[in-house]
Design an enzyme around this catalytic site. Sequence first.
Site, PDB file in Angstrom:
ATOM      1  N   PRO A 142      25.926  24.589  26.542  1.00 53.33           N
ATOM      2  CA  PRO A 142      24.960  25.144  27.487  1.00 53.33           C
ATOM      3  C   PRO A 142      24.812  26.645  27.267  1.00 53.33           C
ATOM      4  CG  PRO A 142      27.074  24.808  28.568  1.00 53.33           C
ATOM      5  CD  PRO A 142      27.208  24.257  27.180  1.00 53.33           C
ATOM      6  N   SER A 161      22.009  24.356  30.479  1.00 53.55           N
ATOM      7  CA  SER A 161      22.663  25.340  31.357  1.00 53.55           C
ATOM      8  C   SER A 161      21.993  25.354  32.720  1.00 53.55           C
ATOM      9  CB  SER A 161      22.560  26.733  30.738  1.00 53.55           C
ATOM     10  OG  SER A 161      22.905  27.719  31.695  1.00 53.55           O
ATOM     11  N   GLN A 192      24.994  21.318  32.947  1.00 51.58           N
ATOM     12  CA  GLN A 192      26.138  22.208  33.210  1.00 51.58           C
ATOM     13  C   GLN A 192      25.947  22.962  34.512  1.00 51.58           C
ATOM     14  OE1 GLN A 192      25.651  25.856  32.925  1.00 51.58           O
ATOM     15  NE2 GLN A 192      27.730  26.317  33.587  1.00 51.58           N
ATOM     16  N   TYR A 252      28.248  25.813  37.266  1.00 50.11           N
ATOM     17  CA  TYR A 252      29.471  26.479  37.724  1.00 50.11           C
ATOM     18  C   TYR A 252      29.722  25.979  39.135  1.00 50.11           C
ATOM     19  CZ  TYR A 252      28.279  29.773  33.962  1.00 50.11           C
ATOM     20  OH  TYR A 252      27.973  30.338  32.762  1.00 50.11           O
ATOM     21  N   THR A 270      31.670  24.218  34.295  1.00 50.89           N
ATOM     22  CA  THR A 270      32.299  25.305  33.533  1.00 50.89           C
ATOM     23  C   THR A 270      33.381  25.947  34.383  1.00 50.89           C
ATOM     24  OG1 THR A 270      30.287  25.674  32.275  1.00 50.89           O
ATOM     25  CG2 THR A 270      31.889  27.483  32.319  1.00 50.89           C
ATOM     26  N   ARG A 325      31.027  42.775  29.555  1.00 46.59           N
ATOM     27  CA  ARG A 325      30.271  42.828  28.295  1.00 46.59           C
ATOM     28  C   ARG A 325      29.766  44.248  28.075  1.00 46.59           C
ATOM     29  NH1 ARG A 325      27.521  37.444  28.984  1.00 46.59           N
ATOM     30  NH2 ARG A 325      29.265  36.075  29.481  1.00 46.59           N
ATOM     31  N   LYS A 352      34.438  22.211  31.179  1.00 45.69           N
ATOM     32  CA  LYS A 352      34.234  23.059  29.991  1.00 45.69           C
ATOM     33  C   LYS A 352      34.939  24.396  30.205  1.00 45.69           C
ATOM     34  CE  LYS A 352      30.642  25.577  27.458  1.00 45.69           C
ATOM     35  NZ  LYS A 352      30.640  26.937  28.013  1.00 45.69           N
ATOM     36  N   SER A 391      36.962  25.531  25.177  1.00 47.48           N
ATOM     37  CA  SER A 391      35.967  26.599  24.976  1.00 47.48           C
ATOM     38  C   SER A 391      36.502  27.906  25.515  1.00 47.48           C
ATOM     39  CB  SER A 391      34.670  26.243  25.725  1.00 47.48           C
ATOM     40  OG  SER A 391      33.758  27.328  25.678  1.00 47.48           O
ATOM     41  N   ASP A 424      33.932  24.034  21.433  1.00 47.62           N
ATOM     42  CA  ASP A 424      32.930  24.963  20.916  1.00 47.62           C
ATOM     43  C   ASP A 424      33.557  26.327  20.690  1.00 47.62           C
ATOM     44  OD1 ASP A 424      32.883  26.566  23.278  1.00 47.62           O
ATOM     45  OD2 ASP A 424      31.025  25.676  24.022  1.00 47.62           O
ATOM     46  N   GLY A 462      26.750  27.015  20.259  1.00 44.28           N
ATOM     47  CA  GLY A 462      26.124  27.886  21.255  1.00 44.28           C
ATOM     48  C   GLY A 462      25.067  28.766  20.612  1.00 44.28           C
ATOM     49  N   ARG A 463      25.484  29.925  20.130  1.00 34.58           N
ATOM     50  CA  ARG A 463      24.533  30.904  19.584  1.00 34.58           C
ATOM     51  C   ARG A 463      23.656  30.378  18.451  1.00 34.58           C
ATOM     52  NH1 ARG A 463      29.429  33.472  20.450  1.00 34.58           N
ATOM     53  NH2 ARG A 463      29.451  35.203  21.943  1.00 34.58           N
TER      54      ARG A 463
HETATM   55  C1  FNR Z   1      26.595  31.045  26.858  1.00 32.34           C
HETATM   56  N1  FNR Z   1      27.584  30.182  27.330  1.00 32.34           N
HETATM   57  C2  FNR Z   1      27.389  29.556  28.543  1.00 32.34           C
HETATM   58  N2  FNR Z   1      28.303  28.630  28.980  1.00 32.34           N
HETATM   59  C3  FNR Z   1      28.090  27.969  30.143  1.00 32.34           C
HETATM   60  O1  FNR Z   1      28.926  27.139  30.513  1.00 32.34           O
HETATM   61  N3  FNR Z   1      26.965  28.221  30.887  1.00 32.34           N
HETATM   62  C4  FNR Z   1      26.023  29.117  30.521  1.00 32.34           C
HETATM   63  O2  FNR Z   1      25.031  29.311  31.200  1.00 32.34           O
HETATM   64  C5  FNR Z   1      26.253  29.829  29.317  1.00 32.34           C
HETATM   65  N4  FNR Z   1      25.349  30.771  28.898  1.00 32.34           N
HETATM   66  C6  FNR Z   1      25.480  31.340  27.662  1.00 32.34           C
HETATM   67  C7  FNR Z   1      24.480  32.193  27.203  1.00 32.34           C
HETATM   68  C8  FNR Z   1      24.556  32.706  25.920  1.00 32.34           C
HETATM   69  C9  FNR Z   1      23.465  33.606  25.433  1.00 32.34           C
HETATM   70  C10 FNR Z   1      25.657  32.391  25.089  1.00 32.34           C
HETATM   71  C11 FNR Z   1      25.764  32.911  23.694  1.00 32.34           C
HETATM   72  C12 FNR Z   1      26.669  31.576  25.567  1.00 32.34           C
HETATM   73  C13 FNR Z   1      28.729  29.826  26.486  1.00 32.34           C
HETATM   74  C14 FNR Z   1      28.382  28.649  25.576  1.00 32.34           C
HETATM   75  O3  FNR Z   1      28.250  27.453  26.295  1.00 32.34           O
HETATM   76  C15 FNR Z   1      29.442  28.369  24.492  1.00 32.34           C
HETATM   77  O4  FNR Z   1      30.688  28.172  25.109  1.00 32.34           O
HETATM   78  C16 FNR Z   1      29.572  29.428  23.417  1.00 32.34           C
HETATM   79  O5  FNR Z   1      28.336  30.043  23.135  1.00 32.34           O
HETATM   80  C17 FNR Z   1      30.115  28.757  22.158  1.00 32.34           C
HETATM   81  O6  FNR Z   1      30.353  29.656  21.165  1.00 32.34           O
HETATM   82  P1  FNR Z   1      29.366  29.947  19.908  1.00 32.34           P
HETATM   83  O7  FNR Z   1      28.984  28.649  19.274  1.00 32.34           O
HETATM   84  O8  FNR Z   1      28.224  30.702  20.488  1.00 32.34           O
HETATM   85  O9  FNR Z   1      30.237  30.794  19.048  1.00 32.34           O
HETATM   86  C1  LAC Z   2      26.648  34.017  29.844  1.00 31.46           C
HETATM   87  C2  LAC Z   2      26.615  33.450  31.245  1.00 31.46           C
HETATM   88  C3  LAC Z   2      25.287  33.061  31.712  1.00 31.46           C
HETATM   89  O1  LAC Z   2      27.554  33.664  29.073  1.00 31.46           O
HETATM   90  O2  LAC Z   2      27.568  32.489  31.424  1.00 31.46           O
HETATM   91  O3  LAC Z   2      25.804  34.867  29.525  1.00 31.46           O
END
Ligand code: FNR
Ligand code: LAC
Length: 368
Positions: free
Chosen positions: A89, A118, A140, A142, A168, A177, A239, A261, A294, A317-318
């Site tokens: 997500p 997400s 997904q 929270y 999550t 950040r 997660k 994760s 992930d 993810g990314r």
């Molecule tokens: C996320 N991730 C994330 N996780 C989640 O549970 N809810 C969310 O809304 C988000 N939002 C989110 C936004 C962005 C821009 C990123 C990059 C990540 C975390 C995501 O689900 C995941 O755990 C990681 O991105 C996995 O790592 P890689 O594949 O990006 O290295």
């Molecule tokens: C993020 C939040 C939305 O990783 O969980 O940017």
Amino acid sequence: MKEGWSEAADKRRDAVKLDDYRRLARARLPRNIFDYIAGGACNESTVRFNERDMDAIRLLPLALRDVGDLVLSTDLFGHSFSAPIGFSPTAFHKLVNEDGEAATASAARRLNVPMILSSMSSIALEDVASRSDNRELWFQTYIFKDRAMTKELLERAEQSGYRSIVVTIGCPVAGKRDKNITNKFTLPVGVFAANFNRSNVIVHNNPIYGVERAEFDPSVTWSDIEFIRSQTSLPIMLKGIMNPNDVAPALDLQVSGLIVSNHGGRQLDTTESTIRILPEIADAVGGRVPLLVDSGFRRGTDILKAIALGAHCVLLGRPVLWALAVNGEAGVLEAVNMLREELVIAMQISGCRSIEEIRKNAQTIIRR
Ligand code: FNR
Ligand code: LAC
């Protein structure tokens, strides 16, 4: 499925690996948006651990195994997916493409891979399901401070045909950040958490602060997972598992799956990489529920290693956002097919004909 690398793949000159989409996306996206997606918490050490620790695990390929025919299919929650690859997500897909999550979900349907939408999606969850015609989406959420909102989301997801709920954990507060703070990051006009209303709050660290009723809750405990259970009949996955000690309480609450994760290094910097902790968590789970993982998976060999170390499926993810930024739905199709082709080659050369065989051969093909 017979072959690994194909002629069609040869024609894709711009991107030959998942990480190329990152480079291409960087050239297209405004700097603050690129940084929001690429960035992690504080020094971003965990972002680096996630990717580099994959290489620290070496392979010992098994030769002469007749790997002409491979089976990649992966069963999860009663559906047979085409590969052990899915989408984590991630918030706000409209940051990178105007069709946002509808395009991503449509790509997931065409690929027949799982996608977790997400709660912070930039298109409402009902519209993502209907526009993409994807009947296998997972949702997904929270556990927000506003439990009524949390409950509403669960109901909406169930009513719109989502197949499971991913909760999550590991987010009592948002991680720090630095890049978002330095860039004074805010969401551009037209991009918003469509399942919610906008609030007037601006905190550059994470756009979630600008979303009404989406406050994280530092008082969340295991009993809140019971609350979630009482509110939905869908299977529940957690997660964000990173400590083997958290496996027993999760299984006691009869969750249907776990996702290892560290949020792609976006929550607590210097957290261990997921590939390194995966075997210990897999031991604790003992095959009782599906285990997903992930954070930092970019190559076919990364996926092979995760499966050998106990994962049933690897989530991206990314890379999904980068591919969406580069070429929309088609970009996501291309990128995932490319990774799948790498996995096929990795399986063939390591002597594994199926996901099951990767598991069976794990002891001999992995050297840690
Ligand atoms: C996320 N991730 C994330 N996780 C989640 O549970 N809810 C969310 O809304 C988000 N939002 C989110 C936004 C962005 C821009 C990123 C990059 C990540 C975390 C995501 O689900 C995941 O755990 C990681 O991105 C996995 O790592 P890689 O594949 O990006 O290295
Ligand atoms: C993020 C939040 C939305 O990783 O969980 O940017």
